[in-house]
Write a protein that holds these residues in place. Structure first.
Motif, PDB file in Angstrom:
ATOM      1  N   PHE A 202       2.160   9.492  -0.572  1.00 15.86           N
ATOM      2  CA  PHE A 202       3.070   8.891  -0.070  1.00 15.86           C
ATOM      3  C   PHE A 202       3.372   8.051   1.297  1.00 15.86           C
ATOM      4  N   MET A 203       3.091   8.430   2.462  1.00 11.82           N
ATOM      5  CA  MET A 203       1.950   7.885   3.573  1.00 11.82           C
ATOM      6  C   MET A 203       1.552   6.290   3.225  1.00 11.82           C
ATOM      7  N   LYS A 204       0.853   6.746   2.321  1.00 15.02           N
ATOM      8  CA  LYS A 204      -0.483   5.257   2.356  1.00 15.02           C
ATOM      9  C   LYS A 204       0.774   5.165   1.443  1.00 15.02           C
ATOM     10  N   ALA A 205       1.324   4.688   0.330  1.00 13.00           N
ATOM     11  CA  ALA A 205       1.751   3.859  -0.519  1.00 13.00           C
ATOM     12  C   ALA A 205       3.153   2.949   0.692  1.00 13.00           C
ATOM     13  N   ARG A 206       3.803   4.740   1.427  1.00 12.85           N
ATOM     14  CA  ARG A 206       4.733   3.507   2.543  1.00 12.85           C
ATOM     15  C   ARG A 206       4.263   1.877   3.631  1.00 12.85           C
ATOM     16  N   ILE A 207       2.939   2.751   3.077  1.00 11.43           N
ATOM     17  CA  ILE A 207       2.411   1.700   5.295  1.00 11.43           C
ATOM     18  C   ILE A 207       2.116   0.368   4.723  1.00 11.43           C
ATOM     19  N   ILE A 208       1.255   0.727   2.980  1.00 12.12           N
ATOM     20  CA  ILE A 208       1.013  -0.948   2.280  1.00 12.12           C
ATOM     21  C   ILE A 208       1.588  -2.203   2.104  1.00 12.12           C
ATOM     22  N   LYS A 209       3.132  -1.025   1.305  1.00 16.88           N
ATOM     23  CA  LYS A 209       4.128  -1.677   1.677  1.00 16.88           C
ATOM     24  C   LYS A 209       4.199  -2.080   2.551  1.00 16.88           C
ATOM     25  N   GLY A 210       4.288  -1.565   3.574  1.00 18.37           N
ATOM     26  CA  GLY A 210       4.991  -1.898   4.741  1.00 18.37           C
ATOM     27  C   GLY A 210       6.261  -1.593   5.831  1.00 18.37           C
ATOM     28  N   TYR A 211       6.764  -0.190   5.209  1.00 18.89           N
ATOM     29  CA  TYR A 211       7.862   0.063   5.099  1.00 18.89           C
ATOM     30  C   TYR A 211       7.817   1.332   6.931  1.00 18.89           C
TER      31      TYR A 211
ATOM     32  N   LEU B  58       8.951   1.680  -3.772  1.00 19.69           N
ATOM     33  CA  LEU B  58       7.394   1.786  -3.378  1.00 19.69           C
ATOM     34  C   LEU B  58       6.048   1.041  -4.669  1.00 19.69           C
ATOM     35  N   GLY B  59       6.178   0.916  -5.713  1.00 19.37           N
ATOM     36  CA  GLY B  59       6.239   0.342  -6.772  1.00 19.37           C
ATOM     37  C   GLY B  59       4.959   1.220  -7.072  1.00 19.37           C
ATOM     38  N   LYS B  60       4.810   2.282  -7.282  1.00 20.53           N
ATOM     39  CA  LYS B  60       4.062   3.995  -7.873  1.00 20.53           C
ATOM     40  C   LYS B  60       4.706   4.414  -8.874  1.00 20.53           C
ATOM     41  N   ASP B  61       3.711   4.813  -9.542  1.00 19.64           N
ATOM     42  CA  ASP B  61       4.082   6.077 -10.613  1.00 19.64           C
ATOM     43  C   ASP B  61       4.252   7.627  -9.962  1.00 19.64           C
ATOM     44  N   PHE B  62       5.382   7.862 -10.350  1.00 20.54           N
ATOM     45  CA  PHE B  62       6.152   9.748  -9.866  1.00 20.54           C
ATOM     46  C   PHE B  62       4.704  10.544  -9.949  1.00 20.54           C
ATOM     47  N   GLU B  63       4.049  10.503 -11.176  1.00 21.42           N
ATOM     48  CA  GLU B  63       2.991  11.479 -11.246  1.00 21.42           C
ATOM     49  C   GLU B  63       1.945  11.058  -9.938  1.00 21.42           C
ATOM     50  N   GLU B  64       2.117  10.089  -8.840  1.00 25.93           N
ATOM     51  CA  GLU B  64       0.737   9.716  -7.995  1.00 25.93           C
ATOM     52  C   GLU B  64       1.868   9.976  -6.909  1.00 25.93           C
ATOM     53  N   MET B  65       2.781   9.958  -6.319  1.00 29.82           N
ATOM     54  CA  MET B  65       3.669  10.026  -5.389  1.00 29.82           C
ATOM     55  C   MET B  65       4.058  11.772  -5.749  1.00 29.82           C
ATOM     56  N   PHE B  66       4.561  12.239  -6.439  1.00 26.66           N
ATOM     57  CA  PHE B  66       4.955  13.759  -6.471  1.00 26.66           C
ATOM     58  C   PHE B  66       3.989  14.703  -7.273  1.00 26.66           C
ATOM     59  N   ARG B  67       4.558  15.830  -7.126  1.00 34.48           N
ATOM     60  CA  ARG B  67       4.673  17.202  -8.118  1.00 34.48           C
ATOM     61  C   ARG B  67       5.737  17.927  -8.204  1.00 34.48           C
ATOM     62  N   ILE B  68       5.932  18.287  -9.489  1.00 37.88           N
ATOM     63  CA  ILE B  68       5.796  19.471 -10.020  1.00 37.88           C
ATOM     64  C   ILE B  68       5.907  21.012  -9.313  1.00 37.88           C
TER      65      ILE B  68
END
Length: 70
Positions: A10-19, A57-67
């Motif tokens: 999650f943090m990596k995706a946010r940072i890569i997106k520049g947010y 963030l342009g990412k798939d659910f399975e990559e960003m979250f867990r149930i």
């Protein structure tokens, strides 16, 4: 059942997106403190919010979250 963020992804995706946390909060309609809690996996998120964050963030659910089971 709880949906929790995969903190590193999650943090990596946010940072890569520049947010920053505040910028992601503004775009998602969430508070920056909620984004912070999500990133540290202290808060769960609903399905609609998880989808919105994945789309932003342009990412798939399975990559960003867990149930997690209760």
């Amino acid at each position: 059942m709880k949906i929790k963020a995969n903190t590193d992804a999650f943090m990596k995706a946010r940072i890569i997106k520049g947010y920053s946390q505040r910028e992601l909060a503004k775009h998602s309609g969430l508070s920056h403190s909620y984004i912070s809690l999500l990133e540290r996996s202290h808060k769960s998120v609903g399905p609609a919010t998880a989808k919105k964050l994945c789309d932003l963030l342009g990412k798939d659910f399975e990559e960003m979250f867990r149930i997690e089971s209760l």
